[in-house]
Scaffold this motif. Structure first.
Motif, PDB file in Angstrom:
ATOM      1  N   ILE A  21      17.928  -6.267 -10.209  1.00  0.00           N
ATOM      2  CA  ILE A  21      17.149  -6.973  -9.620  1.00  0.00           C
ATOM      3  C   ILE A  21      17.435  -7.116  -7.904  1.00  0.00           C
ATOM      4  CG2 ILE A  21      16.038  -9.206  -8.981  1.00  0.00           C
ATOM      5  CD1 ILE A  21      15.610  -9.646 -11.884  1.00  0.00           C
ATOM      6  N   LYS A  22      18.838  -7.095  -7.983  1.00  0.00           N
ATOM      7  CA  LYS A  22      19.549  -7.197  -6.438  1.00  0.00           C
ATOM      8  C   LYS A  22      19.328  -5.909  -5.912  1.00  0.00           C
ATOM      9  CE  LYS A  22      24.123  -8.130  -4.326  1.00  0.00           C
ATOM     10  NZ  LYS A  22      24.899  -7.002  -4.435  1.00  0.00           N
ATOM     11  N   VAL A  23      19.236  -4.939  -6.599  1.00  0.00           N
ATOM     12  CA  VAL A  23      19.153  -3.671  -5.833  1.00  0.00           C
ATOM     13  C   VAL A  23      18.027  -3.362  -5.077  1.00  0.00           C
ATOM     14  CG1 VAL A  23      18.880  -0.903  -6.307  1.00  0.00           C
ATOM     15  CG2 VAL A  23      20.697  -2.383  -7.379  1.00  0.00           C
ATOM     16  N   LEU A  24      16.834  -4.010  -5.824  1.00  0.00           N
ATOM     17  CA  LEU A  24      15.344  -3.639  -5.252  1.00  0.00           C
ATOM     18  C   LEU A  24      15.224  -4.921  -4.215  1.00  0.00           C
ATOM     19  CD1 LEU A  24      13.193  -3.198  -8.663  1.00  0.00           C
ATOM     20  CD2 LEU A  24      14.067  -1.669  -6.991  1.00  0.00           C
ATOM     21  N   SER A  25      15.984  -6.177  -4.429  1.00  0.00           N
ATOM     22  CA  SER A  25      15.933  -7.307  -3.458  1.00  0.00           C
ATOM     23  C   SER A  25      16.351  -6.543  -1.998  1.00  0.00           C
ATOM     24  CB  SER A  25      16.518  -8.259  -3.907  1.00  0.00           C
ATOM     25  OG  SER A  25      16.116  -8.915  -5.102  1.00  0.00           O
ATOM     26  N   GLU A  26      17.704  -5.751  -2.308  1.00  0.00           N
ATOM     27  CA  GLU A  26      18.249  -5.229  -1.077  1.00  0.00           C
ATOM     28  C   GLU A  26      17.444  -4.409  -0.243  1.00  0.00           C
ATOM     29  OE1 GLU A  26      22.121  -4.258  -2.020  1.00  0.00           O
ATOM     30  OE2 GLU A  26      22.908  -6.318  -2.329  1.00  0.00           O
ATOM     31  N   ALA A  27      16.544  -3.520  -1.192  1.00  0.00           N
ATOM     32  CA  ALA A  27      15.457  -2.472  -0.565  1.00  0.00           C
ATOM     33  C   ALA A  27      14.426  -3.131  -0.146  1.00  0.00           C
ATOM     34  CB  ALA A  27      15.236  -1.520  -1.665  1.00  0.00           C
ATOM     35  N   GLY A  28      14.063  -4.539  -0.279  1.00  0.00           N
ATOM     36  CA  GLY A  28      12.983  -5.049   0.261  1.00  0.00           C
ATOM     37  C   GLY A  28      11.915  -5.112  -0.629  1.00  0.00           C
ATOM     38  N   LEU A  29      12.017  -4.681  -1.741  1.00  0.00           N
ATOM     39  CA  LEU A  29      10.887  -4.543  -2.926  1.00  0.00           C
ATOM     40  C   LEU A  29      10.594  -5.888  -3.655  1.00  0.00           C
ATOM     41  CD1 LEU A  29      11.389  -0.966  -4.184  1.00  0.00           C
ATOM     42  CD2 LEU A  29       9.681  -1.589  -2.386  1.00  0.00           C
ATOM     43  N   LEU A  30      11.597  -6.560  -3.897  1.00  0.00           N
ATOM     44  CA  LEU A  30      11.643  -7.983  -4.454  1.00  0.00           C
ATOM     45  C   LEU A  30      11.916  -9.040  -3.367  1.00  0.00           C
ATOM     46  CD1 LEU A  30      12.756  -7.123  -7.980  1.00  0.00           C
ATOM     47  CD2 LEU A  30      10.316  -7.085  -7.066  1.00  0.00           C
ATOM     48  N   THR A  31      11.475 -10.144  -3.791  1.00  0.00           N
ATOM     49  CA  THR A  31      11.875 -11.289  -3.017  1.00  0.00           C
ATOM     50  C   THR A  31      12.068 -12.530  -3.976  1.00  0.00           C
ATOM     51  OG1 THR A  31      10.578 -10.879  -1.236  1.00  0.00           O
ATOM     52  CG2 THR A  31      11.208 -13.101  -1.088  1.00  0.00           C
ATOM     53  N   SER A  32      13.459 -13.177  -3.867  1.00  0.00           N
ATOM     54  CA  SER A  32      13.610 -14.394  -4.643  1.00  0.00           C
ATOM     55  C   SER A  32      13.434 -15.623  -3.723  1.00  0.00           C
ATOM     56  CB  SER A  32      15.073 -14.172  -5.165  1.00  0.00           C
ATOM     57  OG  SER A  32      15.571 -13.102  -5.700  1.00  0.00           O
ATOM     58  N   ARG A  33      12.901 -16.459  -4.460  1.00  0.00           N
ATOM     59  CA  ARG A  33      12.638 -17.900  -3.908  1.00  0.00           C
ATOM     60  C   ARG A  33      13.223 -18.740  -4.725  1.00  0.00           C
ATOM     61  NH1 ARG A  33       5.961 -16.626  -3.489  1.00  0.00           N
ATOM     62  NH2 ARG A  33       6.354 -14.680  -2.161  1.00  0.00           N
ATOM     63  N   GLN A  34      13.973 -19.609  -4.275  1.00  0.00           N
ATOM     64  CA  GLN A  34      14.807 -20.622  -4.988  1.00  0.00           C
ATOM     65  C   GLN A  34      13.906 -21.691  -5.603  1.00  0.00           C
ATOM     66  OE1 GLN A  34      17.603 -22.883  -2.556  1.00  0.00           O
ATOM     67  NE2 GLN A  34      19.034 -23.133  -4.186  1.00  0.00           N
ATOM     68  N   GLY A  35      14.085 -21.842  -6.785  1.00  0.00           N
ATOM     69  CA  GLY A  35      13.446 -22.631  -7.805  1.00  0.00           C
ATOM     70  C   GLY A  35      11.854 -21.904  -8.077  1.00  0.00           C
ATOM     71  N   ALA A  36      11.459 -20.896  -7.562  1.00  0.00           N
ATOM     72  CA  ALA A  36      10.322 -20.513  -7.959  1.00  0.00           C
ATOM     73  C   ALA A  36      10.308 -19.058  -8.772  1.00  0.00           C
ATOM     74  CB  ALA A  36       9.463 -20.071  -6.620  1.00  0.00           C
ATOM     75  N   GLY A  37      11.213 -18.330  -8.423  1.00  0.00           N
ATOM     76  CA  GLY A  37      11.562 -17.104  -9.237  1.00  0.00           C
ATOM     77  C   GLY A  37      11.579 -15.885  -8.441  1.00  0.00           C
ATOM     78  N   THR A  38      11.425 -14.634  -8.655  1.00  0.00           N
ATOM     79  CA  THR A  38      11.199 -13.562  -8.397  1.00  0.00           C
ATOM     80  C   THR A  38      10.055 -12.818  -8.190  1.00  0.00           C
ATOM     81  OG1 THR A  38      13.692 -12.977  -8.936  1.00  0.00           O
ATOM     82  CG2 THR A  38      12.574 -11.244  -8.161  1.00  0.00           C
ATOM     83  N   PHE A  39       9.624 -12.384  -6.801  1.00  0.00           N
ATOM     84  CA  PHE A  39       8.358 -11.769  -6.808  1.00  0.00           C
ATOM     85  C   PHE A  39       8.361 -10.323  -6.203  1.00  0.00           C
ATOM     86  CE2 PHE A  39       8.253 -16.500  -6.572  1.00  0.00           C
ATOM     87  CZ  PHE A  39       6.990 -16.703  -7.240  1.00  0.00           C
ATOM     88  N   VAL A  40       7.176  -9.644  -6.530  1.00  0.00           N
ATOM     89  CA  VAL A  40       7.093  -8.520  -5.530  1.00  0.00           C
ATOM     90  C   VAL A  40       6.706  -8.705  -4.067  1.00  0.00           C
ATOM     91  CG1 VAL A  40       5.887  -6.520  -5.502  1.00  0.00           C
ATOM     92  CG2 VAL A  40       6.328  -7.416  -7.595  1.00  0.00           C
ATOM     93  N   SER A  41       7.477  -8.354  -3.103  1.00  0.00           N
ATOM     94  CA  SER A  41       7.368  -8.498  -1.880  1.00  0.00           C
ATOM     95  C   SER A  41       5.862  -8.006  -1.217  1.00  0.00           C
ATOM     96  CB  SER A  41       8.535  -7.821  -0.926  1.00  0.00           C
ATOM     97  OG  SER A  41       9.818  -8.211  -1.370  1.00  0.00           O
ATOM     98  N   ARG A  42       5.546  -8.882  -0.698  1.00  0.00           N
ATOM     99  CA  ARG A  42       4.117  -8.581   0.305  1.00  0.00           C
ATOM    100  C   ARG A  42       4.628  -7.748   1.680  1.00  0.00           C
ATOM    101  NH1 ARG A  42       0.011 -11.677  -1.477  1.00  0.00           N
ATOM    102  NH2 ARG A  42       0.597 -13.570  -2.894  1.00  0.00           N
ATOM    103  N   PRO A  43       3.856  -7.087   2.040  1.00  0.00           N
ATOM    104  CA  PRO A  43       4.080  -6.329   3.298  1.00  0.00           C
ATOM    105  C   PRO A  43       4.705  -7.334   4.464  1.00  0.00           C
ATOM    106  CG  PRO A  43       1.873  -5.763   2.769  1.00  0.00           C
ATOM    107  CD  PRO A  43       2.471  -7.045   1.704  1.00  0.00           C
ATOM    108  N   ASP A  44       4.283  -8.681   4.799  1.00  0.00           N
ATOM    109  CA  ASP A  44       4.900  -9.372   5.497  1.00  0.00           C
ATOM    110  C   ASP A  44       6.044 -10.064   5.253  1.00  0.00           C
ATOM    111  OD1 ASP A  44       3.543 -10.857   3.443  1.00  0.00           O
ATOM    112  OD2 ASP A  44       3.154 -12.756   4.808  1.00  0.00           O
ATOM    113  N   ASP A  45       6.424  -9.934   3.861  1.00  0.00           N
ATOM    114  CA  ASP A  45       7.929 -10.320   3.630  1.00  0.00           C
ATOM    115  C   ASP A  45       8.818  -9.372   4.283  1.00  0.00           C
ATOM    116  OD1 ASP A  45       7.061 -12.728   2.120  1.00  0.00           O
ATOM    117  OD2 ASP A  45       7.104 -11.397   0.352  1.00  0.00           O
TER     118      ASP A  45
END
Length: 237
Positions: free
Chosen positions: A55-79
């Motif tokens: 997941i970290k690989v994809l987060s660093e690539a901007g494809l996933l976004t982690s939100r504390q207490g909420a979980g991991t989400f597929v990034s939106r364009p504005d993210d």
């Protein structure tokens, strides 16, 4: 989402590849939340630690976004736009290592102090695990730049401050220039390991001032080693 069990070879990379494939083919849409970590690890047939690496690989690539207490989400364009703006504003220039260290010395001692104050038992266990991995890598003669980054990122996560965590993640492109292989001398790696031990001990025992001091001394020492090595290289030319 449906996940296939992965093979033992490059498991975290295969996890990243499968999730990216789901995003590319529309099975995961922008804004979708990934299943809970435990459930997703079971689907892939891997440990939660291995899942986090993928997941970290994809987060660093901007494809996933982690939100504390909420979980991991597929990034939106504005993210991606927000993250890109931060990186472009700070890192677009060709910065000198001295500039990088000035920023590190402003941020990381306080991060270490906050980790000692706020770090959860799980966060402290994660730091100890990374420290053990670093020890084993050095004994095997491996370059530990990637492990070093994960150590500092885990400290930021242990601080409990999501802004600091995101700043360290976004600034890593600049920080990585002070951890590049050409400055990963054996002297620096031994010094880094000893300093990380001192930082982990202070964080584990909740000693914020000791953690802050240990981090400051660590950065001062690493900076001295790097620039001493560079001066030595220039004098031999």
């Amino acid at each position: 989402m449906e996940a296939r069990p992965v093979s033992r070879k490059s498991m975290s990379d295969e996890i990243a590849s499968q999730i990216k494939e789901m995003i590319d083919h529309g099975r995961l849409q922008p804004g979708d939340r990934l299943p809970a970590e435990r459930k997703l690890a079971e689907q892939f047939g891997v440990s939660r630690t291995t899942l986090r690496e993928g997941i970290k690989v994809l987060s660093e690539a901007g494809l996933l976004t982690s939100r504390q207490g909420a979980g991991t989400f597929v990034s939106r364009p504005d993210d991606g736009a927000r993250e890109g703006s931060l990186i472009e504003a700070i890192l677009a220039g060709d910065y000198d290592l001295q500039d990088v260290f000035e920023v590190r010395k402003m941020l990381e001692p306080e991060i270490a102090a906050l980790a000692a104050r706020n770090g959860s038992p799980d966060a402290k266990t994660r730091l100890e695990a990374i420290l053990m991995e670093q020890e084993q890598a050095i004994r095997s003669g491996e370059v530990v730049g990637g492990i070093d980054h994960r150590f500092h990122q885990a400290l930021a996560e242990a601080s409990g401050n999501p802004v600091l965590r995101e700043m360290v993640s976004a600034l890593y492109e600049g920080f990585s220039r002070s951890r590049a292989e050409d400055v990963q001398s054996s002297q620096r790696q031994r010094a880094s390991l000893a300093a990380h031990r001192a930082i982990v001990e202070a964080v584990r025992n909740g000693h914020a001032m000791r953690a802050e001091r240990a981090m400051r001394e660590h950065l001062d020492e690493v900076e001295r080693i790097i620039f001493d090595n560079q001066r030595g290289a220039y004098s031999r030319r």
